[in-house]
Design a protein around this motif. Structure first.
Motif, mmCIF file in Angstrom:
data_model
loop_
_atom_site.group_PDB
_atom_site.id
_atom_site.type_symbol
_atom_site.label_atom_id
_atom_site.label_comp_id
_atom_site.label_asym_id
_atom_site.label_seq_id
_atom_site.Cartn_x
_atom_site.Cartn_y
_atom_site.Cartn_z
ATOM 1 N N LEU A 62 0.493 -1.291 0.260
ATOM 2 C CA LEU A 62 0.021 -0.349 -0.124
ATOM 3 C C LEU A 62 0.812 1.195 -0.191
ATOM 4 N N LEU A 63 1.765 1.338 0.477
ATOM 5 C CA LEU A 63 2.537 2.155 0.653
ATOM 6 C C LEU A 63 3.323 2.631 -0.772
ATOM 7 N N LEU A 64 3.645 1.428 -0.661
ATOM 8 C CA LEU A 64 4.783 2.102 -2.797
ATOM 9 C C LEU A 64 3.502 1.901 -3.202
ATOM 10 N N GLU A 65 2.554 1.359 -3.977
ATOM 11 C CA GLU A 65 0.885 1.983 -4.550
ATOM 12 C C GLU A 65 0.840 3.326 -4.064
ATOM 13 N N ARG A 66 0.865 3.807 -3.267
ATOM 14 C CA ARG A 66 0.254 5.138 -2.616
ATOM 15 C C ARG A 66 1.451 6.047 -3.277
ATOM 16 N N THR A 67 3.417 6.035 -3.203
ATOM 17 C CA THR A 67 3.994 6.566 -3.595
ATOM 18 C C THR A 67 3.936 6.905 -5.465
ATOM 19 N N ALA A 68 3.819 5.551 -5.863
ATOM 20 C CA ALA A 68 3.864 5.223 -7.557
ATOM 21 C C ALA A 68 2.072 6.465 -7.473
#
Length: 377
Positions: A289-295
């Protein structure tokens, strides 16, 4: 002729089983199988961030994250190479137009690798620079058509200026130096340049890439500051590897768990295994979820200064969560998971080595984030 290209996540679905087939050999041979490297290019990674004017996709970060993680479920090293094969061309898109045209003259799929720390030196020469340097840990350099390397140059005020130089195959040498505990298949060997002339059209400042300064670009992906998304390229392979480790562990433990009805003597042991599964799955989900938000933030654009440093923070925290899950699953697999050649062991080694990368370290990311937040108070 009809366009037969497929979205990058779909291309990754075809690459993942090929990468998995050769993963054990890549670990032993310390380099990817040529079929895997060809598959990385065929899947669309090399062209993903290449500007549309050169036939590229000028693609998105969410697609890259999903695609790299998919490949990482088959082979962490292949996913690492795939991520960098996509990322380095985005940096090369900051070169002058004439330099870009030279790199992509024959299409959007040459393989670029990066040596991005300023470890070389360059002196001014008529029409360009004389470049010399040695750069370690250059992933997939054996297969590269071009390399983007960083060197310090004299500045007008006496302070050195870091610049990126694009050098073609034949202008650099490769030394076989990659002997590591994990991520062995990346073939991250040493690249050397010895007094090579690089014309101005193949040079740009490192600051321009870090800040996303790409004047005249019509492709939004090249304008995203590197600091906002750099961690994605290194965390995405770890996400895939840890997801595969969780799936493999669940397959391994399922037959070992008896029913947990009243009076079952295995209840306590089962409860421990349930906690291992649940907590590890939650950490992996949280990291994703953290990585998806960054992307997603990078794809929505423009990226604010606060969001840029938050991206670095989130990628570092995601790496810590993934490492915790991988360590727990590896310990819970017991001795059978530690046997030579075990996919548990290989994935655990890969994750531990990958998260040691400077870009995924929490301390510098935390400082950058805290300084920005406090400066805005």
């Amino acid at each position: 002729m009809a366009d037969t290209r497929v979205p990058l996540p779909d291309g990754a679905l075809g690459l993942a089983p090929v990468a998995a087939k050769h993963a054990a050999d890549a670990d032993q041979q310390r380099r990817l199988h040529p079929d895997v490297v060809q598959g990385v290019v065929a899947a669309g990674f090399a062209r993903h961030f290449v500007p549309e004017r050169w036939g590229g996709e000028a693609g998105g970060f969410a697609d890259l994250l999903a695609a790299v993680a998919t490949v990482g479920e088959g082979c962490t090293s292949a996913a690492w190479v795939a991520a960098l094969t996509a990322t380095v061309p985005r940096m090369a898109a900051h070169l002058p137009i004439a330099g870009q045209q030279e790199i992509w003259a024959d299409g959007p799929d040459p393989m670029l690798v990066g040596a991005l720390m300023p470890l070389g030196r360059a002196e001014r020469a008529p029409g360009g620079w004389r470049l010399t340097g040695t750069w370690s840990f250059v992933s997939a350099v054996e297969f590269a058509d071009w390399a983007l390397v960083c060197a310090r140059t004299p500045g007008e005020d006496g302070e050195p200026v870091a610049r990126y130089f694009a050098v073609r195959r034949g202008e650099f040498r490769v030394q076989d130096t990659w002997f590591t505990v994990g991520m062995r298949g990346t073939g991250s060997n040493t690249l050397t340049v010895d007094d090579v002339f690089v014309p101005d059209r193949r040079v740009c400042t490192r600051a321009a890439v870090l800040d996303g300064e790409c004047p005249g670009s019509v492709d939004g992906c090249t304008r995203v500051p590197l600091k906002a998304v750099n961690g994605l390229s290194f965390a995405a392979p770890v996400l895939g590897a840890t997801r595969a480790l969780l799936s493999g562990w669940a397959d391994w433990v399922a037959p070992k768990i008896a029913g947990t009805g009243g009076g079952d003597p295995a209840l306590a042991d089962n409860a421990t295994r349930h906690q291992v599964l649940a907590r590890s799955a939650a950490e992996i989900d949280a990291a994703q979820l953290l990585l998806e938000r960054t992307a997603r933030v990078a794809d929505e654009r423009p990226v604010s200064a606060l969001h840029a440093v938050r991206g670095g923070r989130d990628c570092a925290v995601a790496a810590e969560l993934l490492l915790a899950a991988a360590d727990r699953l590896f310990r819970a697999a017991g001795t059978s998971g530690q046997v030579e050649g075990s996919p548990f062991a290989r994935a655990w080694r890969d994750v531990n080595v990958a998260v040691g990368h400077l870009v995924l370290r929490f301390d510098p990311a935390a400082s950058a984030y805290a300084q920005r937040v406090l400066a805005e108070r």
